[in-house]
Design a protein around this motif. Structure first.
Motif, mmCIF file in Angstrom:
data_model
loop_
_atom_site.group_PDB
_atom_site.id
_atom_site.type_symbol
_atom_site.label_atom_id
_atom_site.label_comp_id
_atom_site.label_asym_id
_atom_site.label_seq_id
_atom_site.Cartn_x
_atom_site.Cartn_y
_atom_site.Cartn_z
ATOM 1 N N UNK A 116 -1.214 -11.451 1.598
ATOM 2 C CA UNK A 116 -1.453 -9.998 1.641
ATOM 3 C C UNK A 116 -0.219 -9.813 1.528
ATOM 4 N N UNK A 117 -0.638 -8.422 0.108
ATOM 5 C CA UNK A 117 0.762 -7.501 -0.178
ATOM 6 C C UNK A 117 0.017 -5.902 -0.839
ATOM 7 N N UNK A 118 1.508 -5.696 -1.392
ATOM 8 C CA UNK A 118 0.760 -4.024 -2.081
ATOM 9 C C UNK A 118 2.164 -3.821 -2.458
ATOM 10 N N UNK A 119 1.468 -3.619 -4.488
ATOM 11 C CA UNK A 119 2.613 -3.592 -5.433
ATOM 12 C C UNK A 119 2.567 -1.990 -5.907
ATOM 13 N N UNK A 120 3.647 -1.371 -5.668
ATOM 14 C CA UNK A 120 3.950 0.125 -6.143
ATOM 15 C C UNK A 120 4.167 0.645 -6.564
ATOM 16 N N UNK A 121 4.035 1.051 -7.476
ATOM 17 C CA UNK A 121 4.579 1.255 -8.876
ATOM 18 C C UNK A 121 4.568 3.044 -9.588
ATOM 19 N N UNK A 122 5.464 3.330 -10.406
ATOM 20 C CA UNK A 122 5.401 4.616 -10.598
ATOM 21 C C UNK A 122 6.839 4.401 -11.945
#
Length: 284
Positions: free
Chosen positions: A79-85
């Protein structure tokens, strides 16, 4: 909005009542602080990419340890995390719980919408959201594993229906020969004549991970992963039924043949008859 190197990245309101600048470094620092709260109990690694224009940022953080799941024997998923901005005035700050499939390095994203966290630029940067997102990764492993195990039990009527569903997601736009690409991806993922939701989702992410041209930017691929995620998450409805997705794809394709007969070419020889037979099966 201008970057330090002189690039113009978008027009935004100069009033903080309407737009708050959230620097990319500030976002990443917030994620780092959220990870540090676990005091070394989890290991992470990741990467960050910024679009050529500078107006979009994507960060990918992979977690290792208790966040590794195995919904199928031998099929380990981190599992992991996607960060978008972004800085264009149209993109907020989004955190998506995703995963990285070790067996074939597939990138996955956003298949449990309850774990999605976001804010708009209308509000000041909220570092607490990064903590919520990281907590969701660490504490949500069982929920994600259950979701993927359930997806293995939901099957399409046949291989061709799964192919129609993949075409219906909209990710065909990323490939020059989408039907051939999806067939190759399904062949790699499916061990029987009846693909499951899990198989079909893995085929979608395999195609996006391995068969897209290198010049396609990461933010565009993120949109593709998000479109593919509808195979495992249907908003408030959770995991969709394969019958629902299949019937929807068949009806959409049948309507193309009915409404645009001269502009609609078969995906493969006999596809028109396949759509007719599947449509009749649902009618019966």
């Amino acid at each position: 909005m201008w970057l330090d190197d002189g690039r113009l990245v978008g027009d935004v309101s100069s009033s903080e009542d309407w737009y708050n600048v959230i620097q990319y470094g500030e976002i990443l620092e917030g994620v780092g602080n959220a990870v540090e709260q676990y005091d070394g109990a989890i290991d992470v690694e990741g990467q960050v990419s910024i679009s050529g224009s500078g107006h979009k940022m994507t960060g990918k953080v992979d977690f290792y340890g208790d966040t590794t799941i195995e919904p199928v024997d031998g099929d380990e998923i981190n599992l992991g995390l996607k960060v978008r901005s972004g800085h264009s005035g149209f993109h907020g700050l989004k955190y998506d719980v995703g995963a990285y499939r070790q067996v074939c390095s597939n990138g996955m994203m956003a298949f449990v919408s309850d774990m999605h966290v976001e804010q708009s630029h209308q509000d000041p940067y909220n570092p607490g959201l990064a903590h919520q997102a990281v907590d969701a990764v660490v504490e949500g492993a069982d929920e994600v594993e259950d979701r993927l195990e359930d997806a293995q039990e939901r099957e399409f009527q046949n291989y061709d229906e799964a192919l129609l569903v993949l075409m219906d997601t909209g990710i065909d736009q990323y490939f020059d020969e989408p039907v051939d690409t999806f067939r190759d991806a399904l062949d790699e993922e499916v061990d029987s004549d009846v693909p499951s939701l899990y198989d079909t989702y893995n085929a979608a992410t395999r195609a996006l991970t391995h068969y897209v041209d290198d010049d396609v930017p990461q933010y565009a691929l993120d949109n593709g992963y998000e479109d593919a995620s509808q195979l495992l998450d249907y908003g408030n409805y959770g995991l969709p039924d394969a019958d629902y997705l299949g019937e929807q794809a068949v009806e959409n394709r049948a309507n193309q043949y009915i409404d645009q007969p001269d502009e609609t070419d078969p995906y493969w020889d006999g596809e028109r008859e396949t759509v007719r037979d599947l449509r009749q099966a649902y009618a019966d």
